[in-house]
Design a protein around this motif. Structure first.
Motif, short mmCIF file in Angstrom:
data_model
loop_
_atom_site.label_atom_id
_atom_site.label_comp_id
_atom_site.label_asym_id
_atom_site.label_seq_id
_atom_site.Cartn_x
_atom_site.Cartn_y
_atom_site.Cartn_z
N SER A 32 0.88 -1.17 0.00
CA SER A 32 0.00 0.00 0.00
C SER A 32 0.92 1.22 0.00
CB SER A 32 -0.95 0.00 1.20
OG SER A 32 -0.24 0.06 2.40
N LEU A 33 0.48 2.26 -0.71
CA LEU A 33 1.32 3.43 -0.95
C LEU A 33 0.57 4.71 -0.63
CD1 LEU A 33 2.05 1.98 -4.40
CD2 LEU A 33 3.90 2.39 -2.80
N GLN A 34 1.31 5.71 -0.17
CA GLN A 34 0.76 7.05 0.03
C GLN A 34 1.05 7.85 -1.24
OE1 GLN A 34 -0.72 7.97 3.17
NE2 GLN A 34 -1.58 9.52 1.83
N VAL A 35 0.04 8.03 -2.08
CA VAL A 35 0.22 8.71 -3.35
C VAL A 35 0.39 10.21 -3.13
CG1 VAL A 35 -0.82 9.19 -5.60
CG2 VAL A 35 -1.07 6.93 -4.56
N ASP A 36 -0.50 10.80 -2.32
CA ASP A 36 -0.39 12.19 -1.92
C ASP A 36 -1.05 12.32 -0.55
OD1 ASP A 36 -3.21 12.56 -2.32
OD2 ASP A 36 -2.84 13.03 -4.42
N ALA A 37 -1.26 13.53 -0.08
CA ALA A 37 -1.78 13.72 1.28
C ALA A 37 -3.13 13.05 1.51
CB ALA A 37 -1.89 15.21 1.58
N ASN A 38 -3.95 12.92 0.46
CA ASN A 38 -5.30 12.38 0.61
C ASN A 38 -5.55 11.06 -0.11
OD1 ASN A 38 -6.16 14.72 2.09
ND2 ASN A 38 -6.18 15.82 0.16
N THR A 39 -4.54 10.52 -0.78
CA THR A 39 -4.78 9.36 -1.63
C THR A 39 -3.79 8.24 -1.33
OG1 THR A 39 -5.43 10.89 -3.39
CG2 THR A 39 -5.03 8.61 -4.03
N THR A 40 -4.33 7.04 -1.21
CA THR A 40 -3.49 5.85 -1.10
C THR A 40 -3.81 4.94 -2.29
OG1 THR A 40 -5.09 4.70 0.29
CG2 THR A 40 -3.34 5.94 1.42
N PRO A 55 16.03 4.27 -7.34
CA PRO A 55 15.17 3.12 -7.55
C PRO A 55 13.71 3.44 -7.23
CG PRO A 55 16.63 2.77 -5.67
CD PRO A 55 16.96 4.10 -6.24
N LYS A 56 12.83 2.99 -8.11
CA LYS A 56 11.38 3.14 -7.95
C LYS A 56 10.75 1.77 -8.12
CE LYS A 56 11.52 7.78 -8.44
NZ LYS A 56 10.94 8.78 -7.61
N LEU A 66 10.31 4.64 -2.92
CA LEU A 66 10.25 3.74 -1.78
C LEU A 66 9.69 4.43 -0.54
CD1 LEU A 66 13.65 1.83 -2.13
CD2 LEU A 66 11.40 1.12 -2.88
N SER A 67 9.88 5.73 -0.42
CA SER A 67 9.37 6.47 0.74
C SER A 67 7.84 6.52 0.77
CB SER A 67 9.94 7.89 0.76
OG SER A 67 9.45 8.63 -0.35
N GLN A 68 7.18 6.17 -0.32
CA GLN A 68 5.73 6.18 -0.38
C GLN A 68 5.11 4.88 0.11
OE1 GLN A 68 5.97 7.74 -4.64
NE2 GLN A 68 3.98 8.52 -3.97
N VAL A 69 5.91 3.86 0.38
CA VAL A 69 5.41 2.57 0.81
C VAL A 69 4.94 2.65 2.27
CG1 VAL A 69 5.97 0.14 1.22
CG2 VAL A 69 6.88 1.32 -0.80
#
Length: 76
Positions: A32-40, A55-56, A66-69
């Protein structure tokens, strides 16, 4: 000064290598990822790409940092 520059370059290289290993370890797993402040988003990691030397992971045909994981789980 040369020693400090070489040391910084080596540390940056080691960090990139570690991130590549982390991304490769996620292949085939559900994240699961944090796409932006309101979206996963969530999905299976299908590949890893180097974008500008960074790396992506690719999920649903979209590269993510990777920081969005948020979570990693085995895919059933």
């Amino acid at each position: 000064m040369l020693f400090r520059s070489t040391m910084s370059t080596n540390i940056a290289s080691m960090l990139t290598q570690q991130q590549v290993l982390q991304a490769n370890d996620m292949l085939g797993k559900t994240v699961s990822l944090q796409v932006d402040a309101n979206t996963t988003a969530s999905g299976v990691v299908s590949s890893m790409q180097l974008v500008g030397g960074v790396p992506k992971i690719v999920v649903n045909n979209t590269p993510y940092d990777l920081s969005q994981v948020l979570t990693i789980a085995p895919t059933p």
